[in-house]
Design a protein around this motif. Sequence first.
Motif, PDB file in Angstrom:
ATOM      1  N   THR A   1       2.903  48.637  22.261  1.00  0.00           N
ATOM      2  CA  THR A   1       2.156  48.775  21.033  1.00  0.00           C
ATOM      3  C   THR A   1       1.620  47.446  20.534  1.00  0.00           C
ATOM      4  OG1 THR A   1       4.153  48.621  19.688  1.00  0.00           O
ATOM      5  CG2 THR A   1       3.416  50.821  20.294  1.00  0.00           C
ATOM      6  N   ASP A   2       1.973  46.355  21.250  1.00  0.00           N
ATOM      7  CA  ASP A   2       1.449  45.048  20.848  1.00  0.00           C
ATOM      8  C   ASP A   2       1.375  44.154  22.072  1.00  0.00           C
ATOM      9  OD1 ASP A   2       0.452  43.160  18.995  1.00  0.00           O
ATOM     10  OD2 ASP A   2       2.417  42.258  18.749  1.00  0.00           O
ATOM     11  N   ILE A   3       0.498  43.170  21.980  1.00  0.00           N
ATOM     12  CA  ILE A   3       0.336  42.209  23.060  1.00  0.00           C
ATOM     13  C   ILE A   3      -0.041  40.861  22.460  1.00  0.00           C
ATOM     14  CG2 ILE A   3      -2.092  42.802  23.391  1.00  0.00           C
ATOM     15  CD1 ILE A   3      -1.626  42.419  26.411  1.00  0.00           C
ATOM     16  N   SER A   4       0.476  39.790  23.032  1.00  0.00           N
ATOM     17  CA  SER A   4       0.066  38.451  22.614  1.00  0.00           C
ATOM     18  C   SER A   4       0.089  37.539  23.832  1.00  0.00           C
ATOM     19  CB  SER A   4       0.982  37.900  21.509  1.00  0.00           C
ATOM     20  OG  SER A   4       2.259  37.601  22.018  1.00  0.00           O
ATOM     21  N   CYS A   5      -0.645  36.438  23.750  1.00  0.00           N
ATOM     22  CA  CYS A   5      -0.642  35.490  24.865  1.00  0.00           C
ATOM     23  C   CYS A   5      -0.638  34.064  24.320  1.00  0.00           C
ATOM     24  CB  CYS A   5      -1.830  35.724  25.781  1.00  0.00           C
ATOM     25  SG  CYS A   5      -3.424  35.641  24.981  1.00  0.00           S
ATOM     26  N   ALA A   6       0.034  33.208  25.084  1.00  0.00           N
ATOM     27  CA  ALA A   6       0.097  31.784  24.749  1.00  0.00           C
ATOM     28  C   ALA A   6       0.640  31.038  25.963  1.00  0.00           C
ATOM     29  CB  ALA A   6       1.014  31.541  23.552  1.00  0.00           C
ATOM     30  N   ALA A   7       0.144  29.848  26.166  1.00  0.00           N
ATOM     31  CA  ALA A   7       0.645  28.953  27.212  1.00  0.00           C
ATOM     32  C   ALA A   7       0.700  29.636  28.580  1.00  0.00           C
ATOM     33  CB  ALA A   7       2.020  28.401  26.815  1.00  0.00           C
ATOM     34  N   GLY A   8      -0.305  30.443  28.905  1.00  0.00           N
ATOM     35  CA  GLY A   8      -0.361  31.102  30.200  1.00  0.00           C
ATOM     36  C   GLY A   8       0.584  32.276  30.359  1.00  0.00           C
ATOM     37  N   LYS A   9       1.202  32.710  29.268  1.00  0.00           N
ATOM     38  CA  LYS A   9       2.111  33.851  29.302  1.00  0.00           C
ATOM     39  C   LYS A   9       1.546  34.988  28.467  1.00  0.00           C
ATOM     40  CE  LYS A   9       6.231  31.058  29.898  1.00  0.00           C
ATOM     41  NZ  LYS A   9       7.392  30.493  29.233  1.00  0.00           N
ATOM     42  N   LEU A  10       2.030  36.186  28.757  1.00  0.00           N
ATOM     43  CA  LEU A  10       1.609  37.391  28.068  1.00  0.00           C
ATOM     44  C   LEU A  10       2.866  38.171  27.700  1.00  0.00           C
ATOM     45  CD1 LEU A  10      -1.072  39.132  27.598  1.00  0.00           C
ATOM     46  CD2 LEU A  10      -0.355  40.328  29.649  1.00  0.00           C
ATOM     47  N   ALA A  11       2.986  38.592  26.457  1.00  0.00           N
ATOM     48  CA  ALA A  11       4.135  39.398  26.015  1.00  0.00           C
ATOM     49  C   ALA A  11       3.626  40.739  25.526  1.00  0.00           C
ATOM     50  CB  ALA A  11       4.896  38.689  24.889  1.00  0.00           C
ATOM     51  N   THR A  12       4.330  41.806  25.922  1.00  0.00           N
ATOM     52  CA  THR A  12       3.969  43.148  25.475  1.00  0.00           C
ATOM     53  C   THR A  12       5.195  43.855  24.925  1.00  0.00           C
ATOM     54  OG1 THR A  12       4.333  44.124  27.672  1.00  0.00           O
ATOM     55  CG2 THR A  12       2.096  43.384  27.145  1.00  0.00           C
ATOM     56  N   ALA A  13       4.970  44.663  23.901  1.00  0.00           N
ATOM     57  CA  ALA A  13       6.025  45.482  23.299  1.00  0.00           C
ATOM     58  C   ALA A  13       5.594  46.933  23.407  1.00  0.00           C
ATOM     59  CB  ALA A  13       6.218  45.110  21.827  1.00  0.00           C
ATOM     60  N   ALA A  14       6.559  47.818  23.647  1.00  0.00           N
ATOM     61  CA  ALA A  14       6.240  49.235  23.829  1.00  0.00           C
ATOM     62  C   ALA A  14       7.086  50.112  22.915  1.00  0.00           C
ATOM     63  CB  ALA A  14       6.460  49.636  25.283  1.00  0.00           C
ATOM     64  N   ASP A  16       8.860  52.515  23.728  1.00  0.00           N
ATOM     65  CA  ASP A  16      10.156  52.863  24.323  1.00  0.00           C
ATOM     66  C   ASP A  16      11.190  51.748  24.169  1.00  0.00           C
ATOM     67  OD1 ASP A  16       9.390  50.965  26.195  1.00  0.00           O
ATOM     68  OD2 ASP A  16       9.443  52.322  27.918  1.00  0.00           O
ATOM     69  N   GLY A  17      10.836  50.677  23.435  1.00  0.00           N
ATOM     70  CA  GLY A  17      11.764  49.582  23.180  1.00  0.00           C
ATOM     71  C   GLY A  17      11.744  48.502  24.244  1.00  0.00           C
ATOM     72  N   THR A  18      10.814  48.584  25.189  1.00  0.00           N
ATOM     73  CA  THR A  18      10.733  47.613  26.276  1.00  0.00           C
ATOM     74  C   THR A  18       9.873  46.426  25.872  1.00  0.00           C
ATOM     75  OG1 THR A  18      10.957  49.359  27.913  1.00  0.00           O
ATOM     76  CG2 THR A  18      10.091  47.267  28.698  1.00  0.00           C
ATOM     77  N   LEU A  19      10.372  45.236  26.177  1.00  0.00           N
ATOM     78  CA  LEU A  19       9.653  43.982  25.965  1.00  0.00           C
ATOM     79  C   LEU A  19       9.414  43.368  27.340  1.00  0.00           C
ATOM     80  CD1 LEU A  19       8.681  41.612  24.137  1.00  0.00           C
ATOM     81  CD2 LEU A  19      11.022  40.770  24.217  1.00  0.00           C
ATOM     82  N   ARG A  20       8.189  43.019  27.639  1.00  0.00           N
ATOM     83  CA  ARG A  20       7.862  42.394  28.922  1.00  0.00           C
ATOM     84  C   ARG A  20       7.179  41.054  28.672  1.00  0.00           C
ATOM     85  NH1 ARG A  20       6.717  47.790  30.020  1.00  0.00           N
ATOM     86  NH2 ARG A  20       7.839  48.634  31.805  1.00  0.00           N
ATOM     87  N   VAL A  21       7.533  40.078  29.509  1.00  0.00           N
ATOM     88  CA  VAL A  21       6.861  38.785  29.499  1.00  0.00           C
ATOM     89  C   VAL A  21       6.323  38.550  30.903  1.00  0.00           C
ATOM     90  CG1 VAL A  21       7.072  36.307  29.119  1.00  0.00           C
ATOM     91  CG2 VAL A  21       8.394  37.882  27.706  1.00  0.00           C
ATOM     92  N   SER A  22       5.033  38.267  30.997  1.00  0.00           N
ATOM     93  CA  SER A  22       4.384  37.992  32.279  1.00  0.00           C
ATOM     94  C   SER A  22       3.689  36.651  32.183  1.00  0.00           C
ATOM     95  CB  SER A  22       3.346  39.071  32.598  1.00  0.00           C
ATOM     96  OG  SER A  22       3.927  40.355  32.574  1.00  0.00           O
ATOM     97  N   LYS A  23       3.341  36.110  33.333  1.00  0.00           N
ATOM     98  CA  LYS A  23       2.543  34.887  33.302  1.00  0.00           C
ATOM     99  C   LYS A  23       1.372  35.041  34.254  1.00  0.00           C
ATOM    100  CE  LYS A  23       5.010  31.787  36.416  1.00  0.00           C
ATOM    101  NZ  LYS A  23       5.718  30.536  36.490  1.00  0.00           N
ATOM    102  N   THR A  50       5.314  32.263  20.800  1.00  0.00           N
ATOM    103  CA  THR A  50       5.047  31.022  20.084  1.00  0.00           C
ATOM    104  C   THR A  50       3.948  30.268  20.833  1.00  0.00           C
ATOM    105  OG1 THR A  50       6.854  29.929  21.275  1.00  0.00           O
ATOM    106  CG2 THR A  50       7.354  30.830  19.085  1.00  0.00           C
ATOM    107  N   ASP A  51       3.270  29.365  20.148  1.00  0.00           N
ATOM    108  CA  ASP A  51       2.140  28.648  20.739  1.00  0.00           C
ATOM    109  C   ASP A  51       2.494  27.949  22.048  1.00  0.00           C
ATOM    110  OD1 ASP A  51       0.462  29.484  18.731  1.00  0.00           O
ATOM    111  OD2 ASP A  51       0.537  27.592  17.615  1.00  0.00           O
ATOM    112  N   ASP A  52       3.723  27.428  22.152  1.00  0.00           N
ATOM    113  CA  ASP A  52       4.137  26.738  23.373  1.00  0.00           C
ATOM    114  C   ASP A  52       4.645  27.701  24.451  1.00  0.00           C
ATOM    115  OD1 ASP A  52       6.592  27.504  22.334  1.00  0.00           O
ATOM    116  OD2 ASP A  52       7.370  25.463  22.129  1.00  0.00           O
ATOM    117  N   GLY A  53       4.715  28.998  24.134  1.00  0.00           N
ATOM    118  CA  GLY A  53       5.175  29.993  25.088  1.00  0.00           C
ATOM    119  C   GLY A  53       6.673  29.987  25.334  1.00  0.00           C
ATOM    120  N   ALA A  54       7.418  29.230  24.549  1.00  0.00           N
ATOM    121  CA  ALA A  54       8.858  29.102  24.770  1.00  0.00           C
ATOM    122  C   ALA A  54       9.644  30.302  24.254  1.00  0.00           C
ATOM    123  CB  ALA A  54       9.380  27.816  24.120  1.00  0.00           C
ATOM    124  N   CYS A  55       9.211  30.872  23.140  1.00  0.00           N
ATOM    125  CA  CYS A  55       9.935  31.988  22.521  1.00  0.00           C
ATOM    126  C   CYS A  55       9.023  33.188  22.364  1.00  0.00           C
ATOM    127  CB  CYS A  55      10.448  31.609  21.124  1.00  0.00           C
ATOM    128  SG  CYS A  55      11.641  30.280  21.107  1.00  0.00           S
TER     129      CYS A  55
END
Length: 170
Positions: A1-14, A16-23, A50-55
């Motif tokens: 239901t959400d997506i964000s990207c920073a520092a060459g990474k991509l995070a998605t939330a669904a 079903d409670g699943t959180l994915r981080v891709s690069k 986060t902007d640095d992709g750390a968190c």
Amino acid sequence: TDISCAAGKLATAARDGTLRVSKSRDDGALVSVRQLVAASKKALTAAQLTDDGACVICCGWDCAITVYDAATGSLLRRLDDAHDAAIACGRLKGNVLCTGAWDATVKLWAVADLCGDGECGPFLELVDHEAPVTCIALAANASLVVAGADDGVLLIWDARPSNRVDRALV
């Protein structure tokens, strides 16, 4: 239901409670780095890197804000009662996370506090809505907060002094 990207990474939330981080690879293809299945037992509504992709900071229908290390997937912090009702939306701009919830509130959080290990709480709570908040946006420097609610009311605040700037029915 959400997506964000920073520092060459991509995070998605669904839902079903699943959180994915891709690069992103050099050829543009995405490679899954971390998949946190059942990061929540309820729907996730935001995954913000986060902007640095750390968190990666996520929130959802369980009323919590949860912070993970984006590289290892380890839990850094969980605020179980960040709102009194389900968190419908979350947006991160620079060093500020903004959350909106079904309790008709909008809260602003310092990213350094969320990703750190000290005390943590919102530095600003906006309570002018009379219906559940369903969407939010922040200006580039996080000085303006815009929040829309179920009743069609859109509120705009100057986040520095916590003053509502305008009110519009949409």
